[in-house]
Design a protein around this motif. Structure first.
Motif, short mmCIF file in Angstrom:
data_model
loop_
_atom_site.label_atom_id
_atom_site.label_comp_id
_atom_site.label_asym_id
_atom_site.label_seq_id
_atom_site.Cartn_x
_atom_site.Cartn_y
_atom_site.Cartn_z
N ASP A 173 57.14 35.62 16.38
CA ASP A 173 58.53 36.15 17.01
C ASP A 173 58.13 37.61 17.32
N TYR A 174 57.78 38.47 16.36
CA TYR A 174 57.61 39.97 16.52
C TYR A 174 56.42 39.98 17.41
N LEU A 175 55.30 39.15 17.58
CA LEU A 175 54.18 39.64 18.46
C LEU A 175 54.63 39.06 19.95
N CYS A 176 55.59 38.15 20.21
CA CYS A 176 55.98 37.70 21.52
C CYS A 176 57.02 38.91 21.76
N ARG A 177 57.74 39.53 20.98
CA ARG A 177 58.53 40.50 21.35
C ARG A 177 58.15 41.74 21.87
N SER A 178 57.07 42.16 20.84
CA SER A 178 56.47 43.39 21.22
C SER A 178 55.00 43.52 22.18
N GLY A 179 54.65 42.55 22.86
CA GLY A 179 53.77 42.38 23.75
C GLY A 179 53.44 40.80 24.20
N ASP A 180 52.27 40.78 24.39
CA ASP A 180 51.74 39.33 25.07
C ASP A 180 51.84 38.33 23.81
N ALA A 181 52.14 36.95 24.20
CA ALA A 181 52.10 36.18 23.29
C ALA A 181 51.12 35.71 22.68
N PRO A 182 50.82 35.64 21.23
CA PRO A 182 49.54 35.53 20.66
C PRO A 182 48.89 34.18 20.76
N VAL A 183 47.51 34.45 20.77
CA VAL A 183 46.52 33.42 20.79
C VAL A 183 46.16 33.03 19.22
N TYR A 184 46.20 31.79 18.68
CA TYR A 184 46.02 31.61 17.45
C TYR A 184 44.73 31.44 17.07
N PHE A 185 43.79 32.21 16.06
CA PHE A 185 42.65 32.09 15.91
C PHE A 185 42.61 31.19 14.23
N ASP A 186 42.11 30.00 14.38
CA ASP A 186 42.37 29.05 13.14
C ASP A 186 40.94 29.30 12.60
N ILE A 187 41.05 28.55 11.16
CA ILE A 187 40.00 28.65 10.15
C ILE A 187 39.73 27.19 9.82
N PRO A 188 38.68 26.84 9.04
CA PRO A 188 38.65 25.61 8.56
C PRO A 188 39.67 25.28 7.75
N HIS A 189 40.17 23.87 7.62
CA HIS A 189 41.43 23.52 7.01
C HIS A 189 40.84 23.11 5.54
N VAL A 190 40.80 24.15 4.77
CA VAL A 190 40.24 23.84 3.40
C VAL A 190 41.26 23.43 2.56
N ASN A 191 42.64 23.79 2.68
CA ASN A 191 43.49 23.29 1.97
C ASN A 191 44.79 23.23 2.96
N HIS A 192 46.16 22.88 2.08
CA HIS A 192 47.47 22.44 3.02
C HIS A 192 47.79 23.67 3.81
N ASN A 193 47.57 25.08 3.40
CA ASN A 193 47.91 26.24 4.03
C ASN A 193 47.43 26.21 5.34
N SER A 194 46.41 25.89 5.50
CA SER A 194 45.63 26.02 6.98
C SER A 194 46.39 25.16 8.17
N PRO A 195 46.67 23.80 8.06
CA PRO A 195 47.09 23.11 9.13
C PRO A 195 48.82 23.43 8.87
N GLU A 196 49.31 23.82 8.02
CA GLU A 196 50.76 24.09 7.73
C GLU A 196 51.04 25.44 8.87
N ARG A 197 50.08 26.34 8.79
CA ARG A 197 50.12 27.50 9.44
C ARG A 197 50.03 27.22 10.89
N LEU A 198 49.02 26.46 11.25
CA LEU A 198 48.60 25.99 12.65
C LEU A 198 49.96 25.49 13.36
#
Length: 354
Positions: A173-198
């Motif tokens: 929300d902050y990034l969209c309000r303050s400029g261009d919408a963000p591209v998400y740079f993902d990481i290997p899904h080593v635990n549940h945090n990675s897919p949850e954040r994606l």
């Protein structure tokens, strides 16, 4: 020169207390009278006596020790968590034993067996996740009180961690309000945090009427996030030059499809920022900057990047505190104060990078 005492009996006689009272003190200093505690502690300061805690613990069903297992102690996130948990456990009269699994299934299994053999009272574990041996950890949870923190395995073991839906939607929300919408740079899904954040990123973008764009190789299992951030960013910039010059394909490391990048964690962002700097790109939120870069975690070093990294701050103090409190409730068989899952909100930290 300090007085020498070879046995607990010798030291107890010099203190003027009984051996059972001395043993009781070493189990829990608060369990003896204040005057007795003062006498023992004064004697300890003038003596070289050290109780053999390991030998004493062998004769007990359970010790005053607590096992702490993390994927790596070299990651400052886990170092911070372990430090806070250790100090809190010491305040509660427990002896913390820290073991790192070094990102290895075999070493996590070995750590679990070690905790069992030491007859600790309970354990606080940040499991590997994807590569954890579930049967080994399930056996541990059936033997003693266990609390997972940061990440979890499916089942009924209590868990304390970050509210990824809240934290990721806040920074999107902050990034969209303050400029261009963000591209998400993902990481290997080593635990549940990675897919949850994606998934939280995708949901937040849709809610704001934006099209999600995801880059990053998630296939290769690794915890070396700085390296993959640098290498993949270098590859994308090599393919497209400045962002926006040539279109990239969402989800593919071919071309950088936007000027605002949200990294899955701060360690990934460190590598991304280093690669951008090596290409001569300027990072920041001013009009003359080429890229905005933000991330997640508030890694202890994130404020010292150049420029300082805009990120989401996980609540280290609350996560460590609630983890210990949950385990203590289990040890005291106080199930009424044990929540199956505690998700803690995080706070936006605005710095110069975005």
């Amino acid at each position: 020169m300090p007085m020498t005492h070879k046995t607990m009996e010798d030291f107890a006689r010099s203190c003027g207390v009984s051996r059972p009272t001395l043993s009781k003190y070493f189990d829990d200093p608060t369990s003896v009278k204040p005057a007795t505690r003062k006498r023992i502690e004064e004697a300890l300061r003038s003596s070289d006596y050290q109780p053999n805690l390991f030998a004493r613990n062998l004769n007990r069903k359970r010790t005053r020790a607590i096992g702490i297992v993390v994927p790596t102690v070299t990651d400052p996130f886990y170092s911070e968590m372990v430090s806070r948990i250790e100090l809190r456990l010491r305040d509660e009269g427990y002896w913390p034993i820290v073991i790192s699994s070094h990102g290895s299934t075999e070493l996590e299994m070995e750590a679990t067996r070690t905790i069992l053999s030491l007859k600790v009272s309970g354990a606080l574990i940040a499991p590997l996740g994807l590569r954890s041996d579930r049967r080994t950890l399930e056996k541990l949870t059936q033997t003693m009180p266990v609390v997972y923190f940061d990440t979890y395995l499916e089942g009924g073991t209590p868990f304390v961690g970050n509210n990824n839906a809240q934290s990721v939607s806040t920074i999107v929300d902050y990034l969209c309000r303050s400029g261009d919408a963000p591209v998400y740079f993902d990481i290997p899904h080593v635990n549940h945090n990675s897919p949850e954040r994606l998934n939280s990123y995708v949901a937040a973008m849709h809610q704001l009427g934006q099209e999600p764009v995801v880059v990053g190789n998630t296939r290769d299992y690794t915890w070396d996030f700085e390296r993959i951030g640098y290498e993949q960013m270098e590859q994308m910039l090599g393919a497209s030059g400045l962002p926006g010059k040539t279109g990239g394909l969402p989800g593919k490391t071919r071309g950088l499809p936007g000027k605002t990048i949200l990294c899955a964690n701060d360690r990934l962002a460190f590598g991304v920022m280093a690669a951008a700097f090596a290409k001569g790109l300027k990072i920041g939120r001013k009009a003359d900057c080429d890229l905005r870069i933000a991330a997640h975690d508030d890694h202890p070093l994130s404020r010292y990047t150049c420029p300082a990294l805009t990120t989401i701050a996980q609540d280290f103090a609350a996560m460590a505190g609630r983890s210990v409190e949950t385990l203590l409730a289990l040890l005291n068989e106080d199930r009424a104060n044990v929540a199956p899952k505690v998700s803690l909100d995080a706070a936006l930290v605005m710095r110069q990078s975005a």
